[in-house]
Design a protein around this motif. Structure first.
Motif, PDB file in Angstrom:
ATOM      1  N   ARG A   1      -8.708  10.235 -10.154  1.00  0.00           N
ATOM      2  CA  ARG A   1      -8.101   8.903 -10.138  1.00  0.00           C
ATOM      3  C   ARG A   1      -7.081   8.758 -11.266  1.00  0.00           C
ATOM      4  O   ARG A   1      -5.988   8.232 -11.077  1.00  0.00           O
ATOM      5  CB  ARG A   1      -9.197   7.844 -10.257  1.00  0.00           C
ATOM      6  CG  ARG A   1      -8.674   6.415 -10.151  1.00  0.00           C
ATOM      7  CD  ARG A   1      -9.825   5.437 -10.189  1.00  0.00           C
ATOM      8  NE  ARG A   1     -10.711   5.627  -9.049  1.00  0.00           N
ATOM      9  CZ  ARG A   1     -11.855   4.963  -8.907  1.00  0.00           C
ATOM     10  NH1 ARG A   1     -12.224   4.077  -9.818  1.00  0.00           N
ATOM     11  NH2 ARG A   1     -12.615   5.174  -7.857  1.00  0.00           N
ATOM     12  N   ARG A   2      -7.435   9.248 -12.443  1.00  0.00           N
ATOM     13  CA  ARG A   2      -6.499   9.177 -13.556  1.00  0.00           C
ATOM     14  C   ARG A   2      -5.265  10.025 -13.303  1.00  0.00           C
ATOM     15  O   ARG A   2      -4.136   9.612 -13.591  1.00  0.00           O
ATOM     16  CB  ARG A   2      -7.191   9.639 -14.837  1.00  0.00           C
ATOM     17  CG  ARG A   2      -8.235   8.643 -15.344  1.00  0.00           C
ATOM     18  CD  ARG A   2      -8.870   9.154 -16.618  1.00  0.00           C
ATOM     19  NE  ARG A   2      -9.869   8.201 -17.114  1.00  0.00           N
ATOM     20  CZ  ARG A   2     -10.607   8.412 -18.203  1.00  0.00           C
ATOM     21  NH1 ARG A   2     -10.432   9.517 -18.910  1.00  0.00           N
ATOM     22  NH2 ARG A   2     -11.502   7.517 -18.595  1.00  0.00           N
ATOM     23  N   SER A   3      -5.427  11.211 -12.757  1.00  0.00           N
ATOM     24  CA  SER A   3      -4.264  12.068 -12.478  1.00  0.00           C
ATOM     25  C   SER A   3      -3.369  11.443 -11.407  1.00  0.00           C
ATOM     26  O   SER A   3      -2.140  11.532 -11.464  1.00  0.00           O
ATOM     27  CB  SER A   3      -4.749  13.446 -12.037  1.00  0.00           C
ATOM     28  OG  SER A   3      -5.522  13.362 -10.851  1.00  0.00           O
ATOM     29  N   ARG A   4      -3.967  10.746 -10.412  1.00  0.00           N
ATOM     30  CA  ARG A   4      -3.171  10.097  -9.363  1.00  0.00           C
ATOM     31  C   ARG A   4      -2.348   8.932  -9.939  1.00  0.00           C
ATOM     32  O   ARG A   4      -1.185   8.740  -9.595  1.00  0.00           O
ATOM     33  CB  ARG A   4      -4.111   9.594  -8.261  1.00  0.00           C
ATOM     34  CG  ARG A   4      -3.382   9.068  -7.020  1.00  0.00           C
ATOM     35  CD  ARG A   4      -4.389   8.606  -5.988  1.00  0.00           C
ATOM     36  NE  ARG A   4      -5.285   9.697  -5.632  1.00  0.00           N
ATOM     37  CZ  ARG A   4      -6.368   9.509  -4.875  1.00  0.00           C
ATOM     38  NH1 ARG A   4      -6.668   8.299  -4.432  1.00  0.00           N
ATOM     39  NH2 ARG A   4      -7.130  10.539  -4.572  1.00  0.00           N
ATOM     40  N   CYS A   5      -2.941   8.154 -10.827  1.00  0.00           N
ATOM     41  CA  CYS A   5      -2.214   7.038 -11.435  1.00  0.00           C
ATOM     42  C   CYS A   5      -1.044   7.548 -12.282  1.00  0.00           C
ATOM     43  O   CYS A   5       0.061   6.999 -12.254  1.00  0.00           O
ATOM     44  CB  CYS A   5      -3.161   6.211 -12.300  1.00  0.00           C
ATOM     45  SG  CYS A   5      -4.397   5.298 -11.350  1.00  0.00           S
ATOM     46  N   CYS A   6      -1.263   8.616 -13.025  1.00  0.00           N
ATOM     47  CA  CYS A   6      -0.193   9.174 -13.854  1.00  0.00           C
ATOM     48  C   CYS A   6       0.948   9.688 -12.989  1.00  0.00           C
ATOM     49  O   CYS A   6       2.131   9.501 -13.309  1.00  0.00           O
ATOM     50  CB  CYS A   6      -0.750  10.296 -14.726  1.00  0.00           C
ATOM     51  SG  CYS A   6      -1.920   9.731 -15.989  1.00  0.00           S
TER      52      CYS A   6
ATOM     53  N   GLN B   1       1.798   8.571 -10.023  1.00  0.00           N
ATOM     54  CA  GLN B   1       2.500   7.426  -9.447  1.00  0.00           C
ATOM     55  C   GLN B   1       3.446   6.778 -10.459  1.00  0.00           C
ATOM     56  O   GLN B   1       4.564   6.396 -10.135  1.00  0.00           O
ATOM     57  CB  GLN B   1       1.478   6.410  -8.938  1.00  0.00           C
ATOM     58  CG  GLN B   1       2.098   5.239  -8.177  1.00  0.00           C
ATOM     59  CD  GLN B   1       1.043   4.323  -7.595  1.00  0.00           C
ATOM     60  OE1 GLN B   1      -0.139   4.587  -7.755  1.00  0.00           O
ATOM     61  NE2 GLN B   1       1.470   3.284  -6.924  1.00  0.00           N
ATOM     62  N   ARG B   2       3.029   6.681 -11.697  1.00  0.00           N
ATOM     63  CA  ARG B   2       3.883   6.104 -12.727  1.00  0.00           C
ATOM     64  C   ARG B   2       5.113   6.974 -12.973  1.00  0.00           C
ATOM     65  O   ARG B   2       6.231   6.486 -13.137  1.00  0.00           O
ATOM     66  CB  ARG B   2       3.092   5.944 -14.013  1.00  0.00           C
ATOM     67  CG  ARG B   2       2.033   4.842 -13.935  1.00  0.00           C
ATOM     68  CD  ARG B   2       1.244   4.773 -15.215  1.00  0.00           C
ATOM     69  NE  ARG B   2       0.203   3.750 -15.131  1.00  0.00           N
ATOM     70  CZ  ARG B   2      -0.689   3.530 -16.088  1.00  0.00           C
ATOM     71  NH1 ARG B   2      -0.654   4.272 -17.199  1.00  0.00           N
ATOM     72  NH2 ARG B   2      -1.613   2.596 -15.939  1.00  0.00           N
TER      73      ARG B   2
END
Length: 234
Positions: free
Chosen positions: A174-179, A181-182
């Motif tokens: 989840r953290r890697s996906r958010c990074c 996307q940003r």
């Protein structure tokens, strides 16, 4: 006749049991003397150490040992060893009270005194295989119950560990996906800002040119010149 010297049993504790390795007559057959000779001698040597040097019992036991050694020296050691090895599976261990033990010693010494010093032909009986332990259903059920309890305990330990591992992996993804996307949004905004600057740049320059006083004075001077040229022609 062989004379058995007396060993005073009152000098030996009544509850003491003398260890001995032996083969019974029905198993040893014609080789009974030879398969018991060395072990009786060895047992007497161990027993002699229990008495003091001035003990009458120790003196008599030492005489028994000397007699057995003398008879053993008349035999072929290699043949004696081979005979003992062929009967190896038939030896038994026991701890006998004083009377029974010394009766056995007397029988061996008497047989040695009447023997001719030659081995008799003898074939040992086949070795007996130990019987299988009896089947006990209650014990089997108890063992199965213990195995089930162990498996249940392992399950209680493994399931929480697996759950914690899955949650940790999900948080990492989840953290890697958010990074990611940003980073994508930042890359999309950079070309748009450059285009805005390219569009607004010339207009702002023109506007600044319109407001420049030197350019306006030049335009006024050209207009006056055009007026003068018109008057001359008329």
């Amino acid at each position: 006749m062989f004379h058995m010297r007396e060993v005073k049993s009152e000098n030996i504790p009544s509850d003491y049991r003398i260890p001995i390795r032996f083969i019974t007559k029905d198993v040893g057959g014609a080789c009974w003397l030879y398969v018991n000779l060395y072990h009786v001698e060895s047992s007497l040597k161990t027993l002699a150490l229990k008495f003091g040097n001035l003990s009458t019992n120790k003196a008599n036991i030492t005489i028994f040992i000397t007699m057995l050694e003398g008879f053993r020296f008349t035999l072929d050691n290699d043949e004696l060893e081979v005979t003992m090895q062929t009967f190896e599976c038939h030896y038994r261990r026991g701890k006998w009270p004083t009377r029974r033990y010394f009766n056995h010693v007397k029988e061996v010494l008497t047989a040695a005194g009447s023997a001719m010093g030659k081995f008799q032909d003898c074939t040992p009986p086949p070795c007996q295989t130990p019987p299988a332990p009896p089947f006990t259903p209650g014990k089997s059920r108890q063992q199965n119950g213990m195995n089930g309890a162990i498996h249940g305990l392992l399950a209680l330990l493994i399931i929480p560990s697996m759950t914690l591992l899955v949650l940790s992996v999900r948080m990492v993804f989840r953290r890697s996906r958010c990074c990611a996307q940003r980073m994508h949004e930042v890359n999309l905004n950079e070309p748009y800002d450059e285009a805005e600057e390219s569009r607004t740049g010339p207009h702002s320059g023109a506007a600044q040119g319109d407001l420049d006083p030197s350019s306006s004075s030049q335009q006024d001077r050209a207009w006056l010149d055009s007026l003068g040229c018109a008057d001359t022609e008329v």
